[in-house]
Design a protein around this motif. Structure first.
Motif, short mmCIF file in Angstrom:
data_model
loop_
_atom_site.label_atom_id
_atom_site.label_comp_id
_atom_site.label_asym_id
_atom_site.label_seq_id
_atom_site.Cartn_x
_atom_site.Cartn_y
_atom_site.Cartn_z
N LEU A 63 0.83 -1.21 0.00
CA LEU A 63 0.00 0.00 0.00
C LEU A 63 0.86 1.26 0.00
O LEU A 63 0.56 2.23 -0.69
CB LEU A 63 -0.93 -0.01 1.22
N ARG A 69 2.23 1.75 -3.45
CA ARG A 69 1.21 2.26 -4.36
C ARG A 69 0.99 3.75 -4.15
O ARG A 69 0.88 4.51 -5.11
CB ARG A 69 -0.11 1.51 -4.15
N ASP A 70 0.97 4.19 -2.89
CA ASP A 70 0.81 5.62 -2.60
C ASP A 70 2.00 6.41 -3.14
O ASP A 70 1.83 7.51 -3.69
CB ASP A 70 0.67 5.85 -1.09
#
Length: 215
Positions: free
Chosen positions: A34, A37-38
């Protein structure tokens, strides 16, 4: 004999139990995914802004239930927070517009925004995004290269003009050699001063330009 059978059963039961560390590692792995991805979305958003792939509007209402906040090292321009539209996956920069709250020391954090400044970034697939970045970086690199070469051309033109001015005055002026030499240096002094100022700047620009090309 019966005791040995029970011991065997105990060993099977223990072997079937999944260690807690594996579950914890899996959770950390998901967090890392995550976070990556950010990071990629933040980099993508900044590149799309840089290359002009956006549309900016002032909205009176924003449905934040459809948006997911993206963790970034800092806000864009210190004002805009990055969000991801959960329905379209489009990236958006949003800044709250608040009356009498423009970075002053006495800013009111309890005031509600009267509107939102929203930067809608172009939604594009990975292939199109890579093509846009490639084209944009090539254009920027070309502009920097032209500016870099032009600065050296101007420097050598200035140096040639200073040398011409010095030699012309040395030949055309009346008097002894040392008198003409002094006057020639005097008349060409502004050009030579400009050369001595620009030379270290050009060296610094050359170092920066080489580092930029390596990147």
């Amino acid at each position: 004999m019966e005791q040995n059978q029970f011991e065997g059963l105990e060993e099977v039961e223990v072997a079937d139990v999944k260690p807690e560390e594996d579950v914890e590692n899996l959770k950390e792995y998901e967090k890392l995914l995550l976070a990556e991805r950010d990071r990629e979305d933040n980099e993508k958003a900044l590149n799309l802004i840089k290359f002009g792939c956006f549309n900016q509007k002032e909205e009176t209402v924003v449905d934040f239930s459809k948006l997911e906040k993206i963790a970034t090292p800092k806000k864009y321009k210190g004002l805009y927070t990055l969000y991801r539209n959960l329905e379209t996956m489009q990236l958006e920069f949003i800044a709250e517009l608040i009356e009498n709250n423009k970075g002053a020391e006495d800013e009111r954090k309890d005031l509600k925004p009267y509107a939102y400044d929203v930067i809608y970034l172009e939604a594009m697939d990975d292939e199109t995004y890579k093509a846009v970045c490639h084209a944009g970086k090539n254009n920027v690199r070309t502009s920097i290269s032209v500016l870099y070469k032009s600065s050296f051309v101007c420097f050598f033109v200035l140096a040639a003009f200073a040398l011409y001015c010095f030699i012309y005055n040395l030949i055309s002026l009346q008097g002894g050699f040392f008198d003409r030499l002094a006057l020639g240096l005097y008349y060409a002094a502004p050009f030579f001063v400009g050369i001595f100022i620009l030379l270290p700047l050009l060296v610094l620009v050359s170092i920066k330009y080489k580092k930029y090309k390596d990147q």
